[in-house]
Design a protein around this motif. Sequence first.
Motif, PDB file in Angstrom:
ATOM      1  N   GLY A  71      24.499 -51.532  63.398  1.00  0.00           N
ATOM      2  CA  GLY A  71      24.247 -53.072  64.663  1.00  0.00           C
ATOM      3  C   GLY A  71      24.318 -51.486  66.323  1.00  0.00           C
ATOM      4  O   GLY A  71      23.693 -50.014  65.777  1.00  0.00           O
ATOM      5  N   ASN A  72      24.067 -52.124  67.536  1.00  0.00           N
ATOM      6  CA  ASN A  72      23.664 -51.579  68.440  1.00  0.00           C
ATOM      7  C   ASN A  72      24.977 -50.910  68.558  1.00  0.00           C
ATOM      8  O   ASN A  72      26.456 -51.518  68.693  1.00  0.00           O
ATOM      9  N   PHE A  73      24.792 -49.767  69.709  1.00  0.00           N
ATOM     10  CA  PHE A  73      26.033 -48.839  70.049  1.00  0.00           C
ATOM     11  C   PHE A  73      26.173 -49.301  71.531  1.00  0.00           C
ATOM     12  O   PHE A  73      25.042 -49.825  72.440  1.00  0.00           O
ATOM     13  N   GLU A  74      27.191 -49.423  72.359  1.00  0.00           N
ATOM     14  CA  GLU A  74      27.827 -50.485  73.682  1.00  0.00           C
ATOM     15  C   GLU A  74      27.906 -48.906  74.706  1.00  0.00           C
ATOM     16  O   GLU A  74      28.295 -47.855  74.571  1.00  0.00           O
ATOM     17  N   LYS A  75      26.696 -49.704  75.564  1.00  0.00           N
ATOM     18  CA  LYS A  75      26.588 -47.790  76.282  1.00  0.00           C
ATOM     19  C   LYS A  75      28.525 -47.224  77.553  1.00  0.00           C
ATOM     20  O   LYS A  75      29.143 -48.140  77.591  1.00  0.00           O
ATOM     21  N   GLY A  76      28.235 -46.076  76.823  1.00  0.00           N
ATOM     22  CA  GLY A  76      29.351 -45.514  77.378  1.00  0.00           C
ATOM     23  C   GLY A  76      30.573 -45.230  76.788  1.00  0.00           C
ATOM     24  O   GLY A  76      30.901 -44.446  76.735  1.00  0.00           O
ATOM     25  N   MET A  77      30.218 -45.908  74.975  1.00  0.00           N
ATOM     26  CA  MET A  77      31.783 -45.783  74.471  1.00  0.00           C
ATOM     27  C   MET A  77      31.846 -44.991  73.811  1.00  0.00           C
ATOM     28  O   MET A  77      30.308 -44.255  73.059  1.00  0.00           O
ATOM     29  N   THR A  78      32.816 -44.405  74.123  1.00  0.00           N
ATOM     30  CA  THR A  78      33.415 -43.519  72.678  1.00  0.00           C
ATOM     31  C   THR A  78      33.600 -44.249  71.188  1.00  0.00           C
ATOM     32  O   THR A  78      34.635 -44.838  71.302  1.00  0.00           O
ATOM     33  N   TYR A  79      33.206 -43.387  70.086  1.00  0.00           N
ATOM     34  CA  TYR A  79      33.040 -43.918  68.443  1.00  0.00           C
ATOM     35  C   TYR A  79      33.624 -42.688  68.213  1.00  0.00           C
ATOM     36  O   TYR A  79      32.882 -41.533  68.222  1.00  0.00           O
ATOM     37  N   ASP A  80      34.994 -43.519  67.208  1.00  0.00           N
ATOM     38  CA  ASP A  80      35.574 -41.759  65.929  1.00  0.00           C
ATOM     39  C   ASP A  80      34.683 -42.474  64.809  1.00  0.00           C
ATOM     40  O   ASP A  80      33.903 -43.335  64.750  1.00  0.00           O
ATOM     41  N   GLY A  81      34.400 -40.918  64.571  1.00  0.00           N
ATOM     42  CA  GLY A  81      33.119 -41.069  63.318  1.00  0.00           C
ATOM     43  C   GLY A  81      33.015 -39.950  62.364  1.00  0.00           C
ATOM     44  O   GLY A  81      34.222 -39.388  61.605  1.00  0.00           O
ATOM     45  N   VAL A  82      33.280 -40.909  61.193  1.00  0.00           N
ATOM     46  CA  VAL A  82      33.481 -40.342  59.210  1.00  0.00           C
ATOM     47  C   VAL A  82      32.660 -40.183  58.726  1.00  0.00           C
ATOM     48  O   VAL A  82      31.692 -41.252  58.540  1.00  0.00           O
ATOM     49  N   LEU A  83      32.264 -39.169  58.158  1.00  0.00           N
ATOM     50  CA  LEU A  83      30.954 -38.876  56.922  1.00  0.00           C
ATOM     51  C   LEU A  83      31.533 -39.056  55.560  1.00  0.00           C
ATOM     52  O   LEU A  83      32.484 -38.611  55.449  1.00  0.00           O
ATOM     53  N   LYS A  84      30.391 -39.925  54.990  1.00  0.00           N
ATOM     54  CA  LYS A  84      30.658 -39.881  53.019  1.00  0.00           C
ATOM     55  C   LYS A  84      29.730 -39.313  52.468  1.00  0.00           C
ATOM     56  O   LYS A  84      28.436 -40.180  52.988  1.00  0.00           O
TER      57      LYS A  84
END
Length: 187
Positions: A71-84
Amino acid sequence: MKSQKILLIAFLSLITLASCSDDDNNPLPVNEEEVITTLEVTLTNGTTTVTLLSTDLDGDGPNDPVVSVSGNFEKGMTYDGVLKLLNETESPAENITEEVEEEALDHQFFYSTTNSIATFAYSDEDTDGNPIGIEFKMTASADAGNGKVTFTLRHEPNKNASGVKDGDITNAAGETDIEVTFDVVVE
């Protein structure tokens, strides 16, 4: 004369034994490079989850990796990310992320973008207080647009080199274990 021969043989035997080394019996363990077939990046902002996925089951084989963005990202929003990271050539799939965590001093993820599409901040660190990058925060651009986001895992980077602790891969050195670029949209 006979005693001189015996002494000479004993002396040569002693020299031969003294020149042998115990470290031939105990070679240093070889830390083989991890086989990574899959990179999954999960980004959540509380209400929305965006998953970036790259799967390359034949490694350097003839088939290109299958890369997708959910999907797309919302402008100005902060996301918590986790890599696997996974090795799906084994059954069941081996979770390589656990190995990277165990060898955190020898690994670091780096993030880069085009078109200033997002910024990143590390959320985890190794025992020396340097970033690992399995967990991070990504803030999408305040402006709508599209660009590329690249995730790079370096093995044995120089974490003390200029800028590396802040995520600048320029002076990191080391070897790249995996590098994947995703096309993303901020709306």
